[in-house]
Design a protein around this motif. Sequence first.
Motif, PDB file in Angstrom:
ATOM      1  N   ALA A  11      -7.193 -18.672  -8.505  1.00 29.84           N
ATOM      2  CA  ALA A  11      -6.507 -17.743  -7.301  1.00 29.84           C
ATOM      3  C   ALA A  11      -5.371 -19.332  -7.912  1.00 29.84           C
ATOM      4  O   ALA A  11      -3.529 -17.974  -7.760  1.00 29.84           O
ATOM      5  N   TYR A  16      -2.754  -9.294  -7.989  1.00 35.30           N
ATOM      6  CA  TYR A  16      -2.020  -9.391  -6.749  1.00 35.30           C
ATOM      7  C   TYR A  16      -0.915 -10.056  -7.387  1.00 35.30           C
ATOM      8  O   TYR A  16       0.118 -11.020  -6.429  1.00 35.30           O
ATOM      9  N   TRP A  38      -7.690  -8.817 -11.436  1.00 36.13           N
ATOM     10  CA  TRP A  38      -7.284  -9.352 -10.103  1.00 36.13           C
ATOM     11  C   TRP A  38      -5.598  -9.847  -9.976  1.00 36.13           C
ATOM     12  O   TRP A  38      -4.878  -9.881  -9.322  1.00 36.13           O
ATOM     13  N   LYS A  39      -5.881 -10.057 -11.652  1.00 32.15           N
ATOM     14  CA  LYS A  39      -4.424 -11.364 -12.131  1.00 32.15           C
ATOM     15  C   LYS A  39      -2.866 -10.236 -11.938  1.00 32.15           C
ATOM     16  O   LYS A  39      -1.917 -10.767 -11.248  1.00 32.15           O
ATOM     17  N   ALA A  49      -8.614  -2.870  -4.922  1.00 32.94           N
ATOM     18  CA  ALA A  49      -9.523  -2.742  -5.850  1.00 32.94           C
ATOM     19  C   ALA A  49     -10.565  -1.555  -6.904  1.00 32.94           C
ATOM     20  O   ALA A  49     -10.818  -0.732  -5.956  1.00 32.94           O
ATOM     21  N   GLN A  97      -8.301  -4.414   0.583  1.00 32.97           N
ATOM     22  CA  GLN A  97      -8.667  -5.330  -0.087  1.00 32.97           C
ATOM     23  C   GLN A  97      -9.657  -3.752  -0.781  1.00 32.97           C
ATOM     24  O   GLN A  97      -9.732  -3.629  -1.802  1.00 32.97           O
ATOM     25  N   PRO A 136      -8.895 -12.642  -3.715  1.00 28.65           N
ATOM     26  CA  PRO A 136      -9.011 -12.308  -5.141  1.00 28.65           C
ATOM     27  C   PRO A 136      -9.750 -12.861  -5.758  1.00 28.65           C
ATOM     28  O   PRO A 136      -9.971 -13.676  -5.947  1.00 28.65           O
ATOM     29  N   GLY A 137     -10.687 -11.657  -6.565  1.00 29.84           N
ATOM     30  CA  GLY A 137     -11.775 -11.572  -7.806  1.00 29.84           C
ATOM     31  C   GLY A 137     -12.753 -11.958  -6.486  1.00 29.84           C
ATOM     32  O   GLY A 137     -13.439 -12.336  -7.683  1.00 29.84           O
ATOM     33  N   GLU A 189     -12.776  -6.656  -8.363  1.00 28.37           N
ATOM     34  CA  GLU A 189     -11.601  -6.530  -8.893  1.00 28.37           C
ATOM     35  C   GLU A 189     -11.637  -7.151 -10.353  1.00 28.37           C
ATOM     36  O   GLU A 189     -11.030  -8.704 -10.948  1.00 28.37           O
TER      37      GLU A 189
END
Length: 364
Positions: A268, A243, A239-240, A184, A180, A227-228, A236
């Motif tokens: 998420a 991911y 993140w959308k 990020a 991750q 995510p996030g 993040e």
Amino acid sequence: MRLLEAFSGTAIQLPNRIAMAPMTRGRADDTTGVPHPRTAEYYAQRASAGLIVSEGVWVDRTGKSGPGIPGLVTEQQTSAWREVTRAVHEQGGQIFAQLWHAGRVSHPGVTGRTPVAPSAVRQAGRIFSAEGWTDTVEPRALSEDEIGEVVQDFAAAARRAVEAGFDGVELHGANGYLIQEFLAGNTNRRADRYGGSVTGRLAFPLEVVAAVTDQIGAARVALRISPGNPENDIVEDDWKEVYSRLLAELRRYELAYLHVIDTPDAEALSHLRPLWPGTLVANLRSEDPTSSGEGESLIESGLADVVAFGRLFIANPDLPARFALQAPLAQADRDVYYGARLDGYTDFPAFEPDSAKSACSACS
């Protein structure tokens, strides 16, 4: 109860939709990284889970994040894990090994080495070492050659996992650890092919997936993401996009499953579920352990195929049976979650409905 129904995916078939989430317990030999002799008993007690995901195991000692965490690098470690998988299989269970590199979430007091990361960005906060809680240190940025070596570390650990009898591996790409950290923007400030654009930030995670699937086959490989999730000082904001792009790339593989950590609002999961045609395991992170009702809602809504339960499995080794019987759930003291102590590890009994034990003060 939908959680108790069998599940059949493209790569995995489970007797129920209840997974035991990976949980660090800190009982391994801190010098050798070999699991404790009672680790086989611990996991075998919980083999009624449709799937067990082991505690995180380091793929290189530099990636070890704290005391008592086991590895999957040496023959001695592999042999010990073989006893664990044998015990689980004898009880009819299935178990995946979670392969883990902690990245900057490590400390010289744990490994004797400077932590490594995509960039030399120090994590805010403190970290637990053999000397207790201590300040974090600035990590060393990996060179491109070293990144390739870490990719091969994951692949080698996956081979050892199969040799040790694991049914597959889960790559730990969540909670602010190395994978991750590459995804990020606040931890990956590289200007080479492993950073900058979203494409660059995806490069290392995708290389790890490719190398591991090449070694043991995609049907034995899973990925865990969060995510996030701001854990371990991760930011993040995009993140959308990140991911969504990651899942688009992963769809070329028929992975065993995708494991998504999310908050109870399921933002998420709601975004990613339509993008993922394969098996999805959901894991909610909140102050309280995930309840059977929350798990049922995730299945009923279609946001997940399988739900991972963590803390409830510590004190309730027979959790699926307790859900089925709507039995009282025992509560574990947080003091026994981690560490070398053996109380609070294998000494939680199964539910006995006709025994006075079922009315114990530890149950609620």
